[in-house]
Motif scaffolding. Structure first.
Motif, PDB file in Angstrom:
ATOM      1  N   ILE A  74      -0.965  -8.800   6.889  1.00  0.00           N
ATOM      2  CA  ILE A  74      -0.148  -8.018   7.820  1.00  0.00           C
ATOM      3  C   ILE A  74       1.121  -8.802   8.130  1.00  0.00           C
ATOM      4  CG2 ILE A  74       0.022  -7.151  10.195  1.00  0.00           C
ATOM      5  CD1 ILE A  74      -3.002  -6.686  10.136  1.00  0.00           C
ATOM      6  N   LEU A  75       2.269  -8.144   8.067  1.00  0.00           N
ATOM      7  CA  LEU A  75       3.531  -8.698   8.566  1.00  0.00           C
ATOM      8  C   LEU A  75       3.729  -8.136   9.971  1.00  0.00           C
ATOM      9  CD1 LEU A  75       5.754  -8.213   5.383  1.00  0.00           C
ATOM     10  CD2 LEU A  75       5.014 -10.400   6.333  1.00  0.00           C
ATOM     11  N   SER A  76       3.853  -9.005  10.954  1.00  0.00           N
ATOM     12  CA  SER A  76       3.884  -8.554  12.341  1.00  0.00           C
ATOM     13  C   SER A  76       5.148  -9.022  13.043  1.00  0.00           C
ATOM     14  CB  SER A  76       2.654  -9.090  13.079  1.00  0.00           C
ATOM     15  OG  SER A  76       2.649  -8.672  14.430  1.00  0.00           O
ATOM     16  N   GLY A  77       5.778  -8.118  13.789  1.00  0.00           N
ATOM     17  CA  GLY A  77       6.953  -8.480  14.572  1.00  0.00           C
ATOM     18  C   GLY A  77       8.233  -8.407  13.758  1.00  0.00           C
ATOM     19  N   GLY A  78       9.268  -9.076  14.271  1.00  0.00           N
ATOM     20  CA  GLY A  78      10.581  -9.032  13.639  1.00  0.00           C
ATOM     21  C   GLY A  78      10.615  -9.758  12.311  1.00  0.00           C
ATOM     22  N   GLN A  79      11.542  -9.351  11.471  1.00  0.00           N
ATOM     23  CA  GLN A  79      11.660  -9.938  10.153  1.00  0.00           C
ATOM     24  C   GLN A  79      12.109 -11.397  10.221  1.00  0.00           C
ATOM     25  OE1 GLN A  79      11.168  -6.307  10.499  1.00  0.00           O
ATOM     26  NE2 GLN A  79      13.383  -6.495  10.594  1.00  0.00           N
ATOM     27  N   GLY A 105      -2.119  -5.088   1.303  1.00  0.00           N
ATOM     28  CA  GLY A 105      -1.145  -5.181   2.374  1.00  0.00           C
ATOM     29  C   GLY A 105      -1.248  -3.975   3.281  1.00  0.00           C
ATOM     30  N   PHE A 106      -1.346  -4.217   4.584  1.00  0.00           N
ATOM     31  CA  PHE A 106      -1.374  -3.111   5.545  1.00  0.00           C
ATOM     32  C   PHE A 106       0.062  -2.733   5.895  1.00  0.00           C
ATOM     33  CE2 PHE A 106      -5.636  -4.824   5.865  1.00  0.00           C
ATOM     34  CZ  PHE A 106      -6.381  -3.651   5.772  1.00  0.00           C
ATOM     35  N   LEU A 107       0.359  -1.452   5.814  1.00  0.00           N
ATOM     36  CA  LEU A 107       1.731  -0.966   5.880  1.00  0.00           C
ATOM     37  C   LEU A 107       2.227  -0.807   7.306  1.00  0.00           C
ATOM     38  CD1 LEU A 107       1.470   1.791   3.092  1.00  0.00           C
ATOM     39  CD2 LEU A 107       2.056  -0.633   2.843  1.00  0.00           C
ATOM     40  N   GLY A 108       3.469  -1.261   7.529  1.00  0.00           N
ATOM     41  CA  GLY A 108       4.108  -1.059   8.824  1.00  0.00           C
ATOM     42  C   GLY A 108       3.587  -1.945   9.927  1.00  0.00           C
ATOM     43  N   GLY A 112      -0.784  -0.522  10.653  1.00  0.00           N
ATOM     44  CA  GLY A 112      -1.358  -0.131   9.370  1.00  0.00           C
ATOM     45  C   GLY A 112      -2.850  -0.418   9.297  1.00  0.00           C
ATOM     46  N   LEU A 113      -3.293  -1.487   9.952  1.00  0.00           N
ATOM     47  CA  LEU A 113      -4.726  -1.808   9.991  1.00  0.00           C
ATOM     48  C   LEU A 113      -5.475  -0.766  10.800  1.00  0.00           C
ATOM     49  CD1 LEU A 113      -7.067  -3.888   9.475  1.00  0.00           C
ATOM     50  CD2 LEU A 113      -6.419  -4.934  11.662  1.00  0.00           C
ATOM     51  N   VAL A 114      -4.922  -0.426  11.962  1.00  0.00           N
ATOM     52  CA  VAL A 114      -5.578   0.533  12.856  1.00  0.00           C
ATOM     53  C   VAL A 114      -5.575   1.941  12.243  1.00  0.00           C
ATOM     54  CG1 VAL A 114      -5.528   1.578  15.152  1.00  0.00           C
ATOM     55  CG2 VAL A 114      -4.916  -0.829  14.874  1.00  0.00           C
ATOM     56  N   ASP A 115      -4.480   2.294  11.574  1.00  0.00           N
ATOM     57  CA  ASP A 115      -4.345   3.644  11.011  1.00  0.00           C
ATOM     58  C   ASP A 115      -4.823   3.750   9.573  1.00  0.00           C
ATOM     59  OD1 ASP A 115      -3.189   4.411  13.417  1.00  0.00           O
ATOM     60  OD2 ASP A 115      -1.154   3.974  12.732  1.00  0.00           O
ATOM     61  N   HIS A 116      -5.338   2.677   9.032  1.00  0.00           N
ATOM     62  CA  HIS A 116      -5.885   2.649   7.663  1.00  0.00           C
ATOM     63  C   HIS A 116      -4.836   2.991   6.612  1.00  0.00           C
ATOM     64  CE1 HIS A 116     -10.269   3.344   9.275  1.00  0.00           C
ATOM     65  NE2 HIS A 116      -9.635   2.364   9.895  1.00  0.00           N
ATOM     66  N   GLU A 117      -3.633   2.437   6.789  1.00  0.00           N
ATOM     67  CA  GLU A 117      -2.579   2.639   5.803  1.00  0.00           C
ATOM     68  C   GLU A 117      -2.353   1.316   5.070  1.00  0.00           C
ATOM     69  OE1 GLU A 117       0.718   4.058   8.063  1.00  0.00           O
ATOM     70  OE2 GLU A 117      -0.173   6.040   8.395  1.00  0.00           O
ATOM     71  N   TYR A 118      -2.560   1.334   3.762  1.00  0.00           N
ATOM     72  CA  TYR A 118      -2.540   0.076   3.023  1.00  0.00           C
ATOM     73  C   TYR A 118      -2.100   0.304   1.580  1.00  0.00           C
ATOM     74  CZ  TYR A 118      -6.983   1.939   1.265  1.00  0.00           C
ATOM     75  OH  TYR A 118      -7.938   2.751   0.696  1.00  0.00           O
ATOM     76  N   ILE A 163     -12.892  -6.213   2.453  1.00  0.00           N
ATOM     77  CA  ILE A 163     -11.992  -7.319   2.783  1.00  0.00           C
ATOM     78  C   ILE A 163     -12.738  -8.319   3.656  1.00  0.00           C
ATOM     79  CG2 ILE A 163      -9.954  -7.936   4.158  1.00  0.00           C
ATOM     80  CD1 ILE A 163      -8.627  -5.373   3.131  1.00  0.00           C
ATOM     81  N   LYS A 164     -12.765  -9.577   3.200  1.00  0.00           N
ATOM     82  CA  LYS A 164     -13.492 -10.621   3.911  1.00  0.00           C
ATOM     83  C   LYS A 164     -12.582 -11.505   4.759  1.00  0.00           C
ATOM     84  CE  LYS A 164     -17.438  -9.533   2.007  1.00  0.00           C
ATOM     85  NZ  LYS A 164     -18.473  -8.835   2.827  1.00  0.00           N
ATOM     86  N   ALA A 165     -11.263 -11.363   4.553  1.00  0.00           N
ATOM     87  CA  ALA A 165     -10.330 -12.204   5.311  1.00  0.00           C
ATOM     88  C   ALA A 165      -9.037 -11.448   5.541  1.00  0.00           C
ATOM     89  CB  ALA A 165     -10.056 -13.512   4.570  1.00  0.00           C
ATOM     90  N   LEU A 166      -8.438 -11.698   6.708  1.00  0.00           N
ATOM     91  CA  LEU A 166      -7.194 -11.041   7.090  1.00  0.00           C
ATOM     92  C   LEU A 166      -6.184 -12.120   7.474  1.00  0.00           C
ATOM     93  CD1 LEU A 166      -5.872  -8.230   7.734  1.00  0.00           C
ATOM     94  CD2 LEU A 166      -6.685  -8.541  10.080  1.00  0.00           C
ATOM     95  N   VAL A 167      -4.983 -12.071   6.882  1.00  0.00           N
ATOM     96  CA  VAL A 167      -3.918 -13.018   7.213  1.00  0.00           C
ATOM     97  C   VAL A 167      -2.863 -12.288   8.025  1.00  0.00           C
ATOM     98  CG1 VAL A 167      -2.186 -14.633   6.361  1.00  0.00           C
ATOM     99  CG2 VAL A 167      -4.319 -14.302   5.087  1.00  0.00           C
ATOM    100  N   ILE A 168      -2.585 -12.782   9.219  1.00  0.00           N
ATOM    101  CA  ILE A 168      -1.558 -12.188  10.076  1.00  0.00           C
ATOM    102  C   ILE A 168      -0.363 -13.125  10.097  1.00  0.00           C
ATOM    103  CG2 ILE A 168      -0.968 -11.473  12.428  1.00  0.00           C
ATOM    104  CD1 ILE A 168      -3.841 -10.568  12.793  1.00  0.00           C
ATOM    105  N   ILE A 169       0.772 -12.613   9.616  1.00  0.00           N
ATOM    106  CA  ILE A 169       2.010 -13.383   9.527  1.00  0.00           C
ATOM    107  C   ILE A 169       2.888 -12.963  10.691  1.00  0.00           C
ATOM    108  CG2 ILE A 169       4.022 -13.884   8.096  1.00  0.00           C
ATOM    109  CD1 ILE A 169       2.309 -12.965   5.656  1.00  0.00           C
TER     110      ILE A 169
END
Length: 551
Positions: A74-79, A105-108, A112-118, A163-169
């Motif tokens: 997941i890409l989170s927050g500002g670019q 990759g979870f979109l947006g 994207g994780l909550v809405d199941h968009e990937y 999915i066994k692991a989630l990376v939050i950037i």
């Protein structure tokens, strides 16, 4: 697809890695950790992920046989420049662990994780994004992962995709959420690891184990090029003072580093303003003195750098904003009444709800600035300081002060202003060599943490003023960085922001030289980011890091 010549050449760049990540990796446990403050409260909130050891990676003897693992990102927050290389590092790292591993990759952003968009990130798809700026590979967002309903909804799609692991950037808030998520999934024995990566161009996610957040290096180099260009113009035209607002809401790392790279005439550091308890008028008076002294030498021009979060560090303004944040908290009775009221009556009525001291400050502000302070809050419940035109507020107040000084004979020059705000210009630039390497290493480090079954950790890459092969990779428990702070009227666990240290080497160097830079025209012109050429030009780190590590 048509691409620029730079994009084409940059696609062939192979990011450099620390030695410990190039072959088999041995993980060495360090000392057990505790939170930076509020240890008892943090431990109660994070019983499953508190007190874990620091981890350091070393070169190993042989690679372990690790089963294929599916990973989400997941890409989170500002670019911030380099996000695509973090994803590249994760992808290459998990493929090295086992070629059958997959990356989704979870979109947006977190939504994207909550809405199941990937989207599955494949090798062919990823190739177009290596060493590029932006977050457009999967998009980002500012949805906050705070509620158990969100965690459970996300777990559904994680189970579906195995999915066994989630990376939050993300930055400090996003990684705080990553820590909360890691704790929740650990408590539920959900079988999902959560790992964070430190991102923010503001530079306020840093500590002993996180020497810098990714994107800071590139963004400040972009801003410094622009500041240098403006300084060259100012010194050519010799008729304008340029007031430049720079990103940096909670800390002045961007402003300080840009000052070290360009040597402008005035640089305001929010943390110093708070330390000295300076009023707005005192700030204006000191700026006017510099302008008058330069004018006396025949120099009716100059450059001033102003952090976007400055107003929150002026004690009188900080108190006012805190009161406004509480009064205008989303869903509060006063917020609802305020929004229903005629706009012409809002400011006058709101002043009656403030303490006498804050009301006096509020009523002294120009109407435009007062209105900006009442705009909708950000997702964290705070005033959106980037919308406050602090540079114009200071410019107008300085103009008034200089007019008074002219009447008294203390100012005999001319004063014309140009205003700038550098923000979005630096957030999605093609990453510098440093950020390209650093981000790739952070992503690769995350894959090693995943392979080792770790959760609640943040990727750490240290010794960053040395050549990249000497960098030290590892992991730091996110709980180690946390303390308790008031958010939306409630005490919550959050990663402690790193402010500019007034007793630190970077600020001390700046303080020793600023009086000279103020009166003399000592401008430096760093120019654009260089990707090919001498190492001292292309691979250089920030001046901040060099001074902090005395290299």
């Amino acid at each position: 697809m048509t691409i620029s010549a730079l994009q084409k050449a940059r696609a062939d760049y192979q990011p450099k890695l620390p030695k410990s990540l190039k072959g088999a990796v041995k993980i060495v446990d360090g000392a057990a950790t505790e939170s930076v403050a509020d240890q008892e409260d943090i431990q109660k909130l994070f019983p499953n992920t508190y007190g874990m050891p620091l981890l350091t990676f070393e070169e190993g003897a042989e690679s372990a046989n690790i089963p294929a693992v599916n990973v989400g990102v997941i890409l989170s927050g500002g670019q911030a420049p380099g996000g695509h290389n973090v994803i590249s590092g994760i992808f290459d790292g998990i493929k090295k662990l086992n070629p059958d591993s997959k990356l989704y990759g979870f979109l947006g952003g977190p939504g994207g994780l909550v809405d199941h968009e990937y989207k599955e990130i494949t090798a062919d798809f990823l190739e177009a994004y290596r060493n590029t700026g932006g977050f457009d590979i999967i998009g980002s967002g500012r949805t906050k992962l705070e509620e158990e309903a969100q965690f459970d909804k996300g777990l559904e799609v994680l189970k579906k995709l195995d999915i066994k692991a989630l990376v939050i950037i993300g930055g400090d808030d996003s990684n705080t959420n990553a820590c909360v998520l890691a704790e929740y999934y650990a408590a539920k024995k959900a079988g999902v690891q959560v790992v964070g990566c430190p991102k923010t161009i503001d530079g306020d996610l840093k500590n002993e184990m996180i020497e810098t957040s990714f994107g800071f290096d590139t963004a400040v180099k972009v801003y410094s090029e622009l500041i240098g260009n403006i300084q060259r113009d100012a010194n050519s035209a010799k008729k304008y003072w340029h007031f430049i607002k720079l990103m940096g809401r909670s800390a002045s790392h961007i402003g300080l580093e840009a000052a070290l790279q360009t040597q402008p005439n005035i640089t305001l550091i929010s943390e110093e303003v708070a330390e000295k308890k300076q009023t707005l008028q005192e700030i204006v008076d000191s700026m006017a003195q510099v302008i008058a002294k330069r004018a006396a030498n025949g120099n009716n021009f100059g450059v001033a750098l102003i952090p976007e979060g400055l107003v929150e560090f002026v004690p009188e303004m900080k108190k006012l904003i805190a009161e406004l944040n509480d009064l205008l908290a989303e869903g509060s009775a006063i917020e609802q009444e305020f929004k229903m009221m005629k706009k012409s009556h809002r400011l006058e009525w709101l002043a009656t709800q403030l303490s006498p001291e804050s009301a006096a400050v509020f009523q002294s502000l120009p109407t435009g600035i007062a209105n900006q302070l009442t705009l909708d809050r950000d997702p964290h419940g705070n005033v959106q300081v980037s919308l406050i035109e602090t540079e114009k507020l200071l410019g107008e107040m300085v103009k008034t002060k200089l007019a008074d000084m002219k009447e008294s004979g203390d100012f005999k020059g001319k004063f014309g202003t140009q205003y700038h705000f550098f923000g979005y210009e630096g957030r999605c630039a093609a990453p510098s060599n440093f950020d390209a390497d650093y981000c790739y290493s952070l992503g690769f480090t995350a894959s090693v943490l995943i392979g080792a079954g770790k959760t609640g950790y943040m990727s750490s890459v240290r010794n960053t003023t040395a050549p990249a092969d000497q960098w030290i990779a590892g992991g730091v428990p996110i709980t180690q960085m946390m303390n308790m702070e008031k958010r939306h009227g409630h005490m919550k666990p959050v990663i402690q922001k790193a402010l500019v240290e007034l007793d630190g080497a970077p600020f001390k160097y700046f303080a020793e030289n600023r009086d000279k830079w103020a009166i003399e025209t000592s401008y430096l012109y760093p120019g654009p980011i260089q990707y090919w050429g001498p190492t001292e030009v292309c691979d250089r780190t920030t001046v901040t890091l060099q001074l902090e590590q005395a290299k």
